[in-house]
Write a protein that holds these residues in place. Structure first.
Motif, PDB file in Angstrom:
ATOM      1  N   ALA A 193       0.821  -1.215   0.000  1.00 51.98           N
ATOM      2  CA  ALA A 193       0.000   0.000   0.000  1.00 51.98           C
ATOM      3  C   ALA A 193       0.849   1.258   0.000  1.00 51.98           C
ATOM      4  CB  ALA A 193      -0.934  -0.009   1.203  1.00 51.98           C
ATOM      5  N   CYS A 194       2.153   1.129  -0.115  1.00 47.83           N
ATOM      6  CA  CYS A 194       3.037   2.293  -0.203  1.00 47.83           C
ATOM      7  C   CYS A 194       3.216   2.666  -1.673  1.00 47.83           C
ATOM      8  CB  CYS A 194       4.400   1.984   0.425  1.00 47.83           C
ATOM      9  SG  CYS A 194       4.314   1.519   2.172  1.00 47.83           S
ATOM     10  N   GLY A 195       3.006   3.905  -1.970  1.00 51.54           N
ATOM     11  CA  GLY A 195       3.111   4.342  -3.363  1.00 51.54           C
ATOM     12  C   GLY A 195       4.525   4.230  -3.884  1.00 51.54           C
ATOM     13  N   GLY A 196       4.643   3.978  -5.167  1.00 49.86           N
ATOM     14  CA  GLY A 196       5.953   3.846  -5.795  1.00 49.86           C
ATOM     15  C   GLY A 196       5.903   4.287  -7.236  1.00 49.86           C
ATOM     16  N   ILE A 197       6.859   3.824  -8.001  1.00 49.59           N
ATOM     17  CA  ILE A 197       6.970   4.151  -9.420  1.00 49.59           C
ATOM     18  C   ILE A 197       6.552   2.933 -10.221  1.00 49.59           C
ATOM     19  CG2 ILE A 197       8.532   4.870 -11.268  1.00 49.59           C
ATOM     20  CD1 ILE A 197      10.264   6.182  -9.135  1.00 49.59           C
ATOM     21  N   GLU A 198       5.762   3.161 -11.242  1.00 49.73           N
ATOM     22  CA  GLU A 198       5.302   2.052 -12.081  1.00 49.73           C
ATOM     23  C   GLU A 198       6.464   1.520 -12.905  1.00 49.73           C
ATOM     24  OE1 GLU A 198       1.841   1.081 -15.415  1.00 49.73           O
ATOM     25  OE2 GLU A 198       2.182   3.122 -14.722  1.00 49.73           O
ATOM     26  N   VAL A 199       6.670   0.234 -12.813  1.00 51.53           N
ATOM     27  CA  VAL A 199       7.735  -0.435 -13.555  1.00 51.53           C
ATOM     28  C   VAL A 199       7.124  -1.043 -14.802  1.00 51.53           C
ATOM     29  CG1 VAL A 199       9.515  -2.213 -13.507  1.00 51.53           C
ATOM     30  CG2 VAL A 199       8.990  -0.917 -11.432  1.00 51.53           C
ATOM     31  N   ALA A 200       7.568  -0.542 -15.941  1.00 54.52           N
ATOM     32  CA  ALA A 200       7.028  -1.040 -17.205  1.00 54.52           C
ATOM     33  C   ALA A 200       7.566  -2.435 -17.481  1.00 54.52           C
ATOM     34  CB  ALA A 200       7.405  -0.099 -18.348  1.00 54.52           C
TER      35      ALA A 200
END
Length: 359
Positions: free
Chosen positions: A240-247
Motif C-alpha cells: 500500500a506504499c506508493g511507488g513508481i510504475e515499472v514497465a
C-alpha cells in the motif's frame, strides 16, 4: 563531411523515435493492470497484486514461502473471525453460502462463519479506489443483511437528528390523531404490507502503508460492523506504499539486441547511400557504402563456391558403357582419319630407324 551527414540523419531520426516512444507510452497507459491504481493527488503508483493470494497450479513445485490460505482477521467481540483476500476470491472452497447463488460461491472475496453457517460479506472486486488520500478496496453484494423495517430506520434517524420530537408531537395533535387512526385501521383488518429494505452485506478495507522492513507483508484488522451489514477492516502492508510504475519489458535480451543491430544496419546503409550519392556523386550499386569492400567479398564467396563445386564434381560417377564408335567411322570423321595417319607415321619411322641401324 561524412560525420555531418550522419548527424543530420540522427537529427531526422530522433523525432521519429520520440514519436514512436510516445505512442508506446500511450498504449501502456491505456492498458490497465487489475489491482493497481495511480493516486490522483500525488501521482504515486499502487500495486496490490503482492498481497493477492493465488494458489499455485502445482503445490509440490511451489516455493516454500508461498501462501496457501487467505488473510484472516480476528473478530474479537463480534463472535466470529473473518477471512478475506485482496482483488480476488478467497482460496478456500466454500459451500452453502447463506443467500448467495451456488454459481457465485467461488467468487466470494470475504466471509465469516457463525453458528455453523457461512456468510459472505462481499464479492470479488479488483479495482481499488481513492477516497481523498485513503486507498480503499470495497466488496459488495454479499449475504442478505438482517431484516430492518423502513419505519424503524426512519424513526431512529429522526430520534438521532431531533431532540424535541416529543414536544412537537404533543403540540401537533393532528399527527397523534393520524397515528391513532392508522393503528385502528390496522387492528380493523387492514392488510397493508410493511415496506422493508433489501440490503446485502458489504466490506470496506482501508489500506495503509507499512514501511517497517521487519514487519509481515500484510496484516488485517477488523475495525467495526455497526449494523451487521457493513464490515470495516484496516490492512497495513508494504504493497500500500506508493511507488513508481515499472514497465514490463516486452522483448527479451536477444530481442533488444536484434532491434539495436537492425537500427544500426539501417542507419549505416541509409547514411552511406546518402553520402555516396550527394558527396561522391555515385550512381547504381556504387551508392552503397564501402562498395569495393562488399564487391570483393562477393567475388571471393563466388570463387570459393566455384572451386568447391568443381572439386566435388570430380567425385561424381562418370558414364559407363561403349562409345558410339560406329557413327564416327561411318561419317568419316576427322578423329578416325587422324588415328590412322598417326599409326602409319609411326610404322614409317620404325622402318627407317631399322634400316639405318642395319647400315
Amino acid at each position: 563531411m561524412r560525420s555531418s551527414v550522419f548527424y543530420q540523419l540522427l537529427a531526422l531520426g530522433l523525432p521519429l523515435l520520440a514519436a514512436a516512444a510516445s505512442d508506446d507510452s500511450k498504449g501502456k497507459k491505456e492498458s490497465h493492470v487489475p489491482c493497481t491504481i495511480r493516486s490522483p493527488t500525488s501521482g504515486a503508483f499502487f500495486d496490490l497484486n503482492p498481497i493477492h493470494v493465488v494458489l499455485p497450479e502445482d503445490l509440490k513445485k511451489a516455493a516454500k514461502d508461498a501462501r496457501n490460505e487467505s488473510w484472516s482477521a480476528r473478530g474479537y467481540d463480534y463472535g466470529a473471525n473473518f477471512t478475506l483476500n485482496f482483488c480476488g476470491p478467497v482460496v478456500e472452497n466454500l459451500t452453502n453460502v447463506v443467500g448467495v447463488d451456488e454459481a457465485r460461491w467461488q467468487n466470494v472475496s470475504a466471509f465469516y462463519q457463525l453458528d455453523g453457517k457461512t456468510y459472505s460479506i462481499g464479492q470479488q472486486n479488483s479495482e481499488p479506489v481513492f477516497r481523498g488520500r485513503k486507498l480503499v478496496l470495497n466488496y459488495t453484494d454479499g449475504s442478505p443483511c438482517p431484516d430492518s423495517p423502513v419505519s424503524s430506520l426512519l424513526n431512529a434517524r429522526g430520534i438521532i437528528g431531533d431532540d424535541d420530537d416529543d414536544d412537537d408531537d404533543d403540540k401537533d395533535g393532528k399527527d397523534k390523531d393520524k397515528d391513532d387512526d392508522d393503528k385502528k385501521g390496522r387492528k380493523g383488518g387492514s392488510k397493508e404490507p410493511s415496506t422493508r429494505l433489501t440490503r446485502r452485506k458489504n466490506t470496506i478495507i482501508s489500506l495503509l502503508c507499512n514501511t517497517d522492513p521487519l514487519a509481515a507483508l500484510n496484516t488485517v484488522s477488523f475495525v467495526a460492523s455497526p449494523d451487521s451489514c457493513t464490515y470495516i477492516f484496516e490492512a497495513r502492508s508494504s504493497a500500500a506504499c506508493g511507488g513508481i510504475e515499472v514497465a514490463k519489458q516486452q522483448l527479451g535480451p536477444s530481442g533488444v539486441f536484434g532491434v539495436i543491430a537492425l537500427i544500426a544496419v539501417i542507419v549505416y546503409v541509409v547514411g552511406g547511400c546518402v553520402y555516396q550519392r550527394t558527396v561522391m556523386h555515385q550512381r547504381g550499386w556504387r551508392q552503397l557504402p564501402n562498395y569495393s569492400l562488399w564487391a570483393g567479398i562477393a567475388s571471393f564467396v563466388s570463387d570459393m563456391f566455384v572451386i568447391l563445386f568443381s572439386s566435388c564434381a570430380r567425385f561424381l560417377p562418370g558414364r559407363k558403357g561403349y562409345n558410339r564408335v560406329g557413327n564416327n567411322f561411318g561419317n568419316g570423321s576427322s578423329a578416325g582419319r587422324r588415328g590412322r595417319s598417326n599409326s602409319d607415321d609411326e610404322n614409317r619411322l620404325i622402318d627407317q630407324l631399322d634400316e639405318e641401324w642395319e647400315d
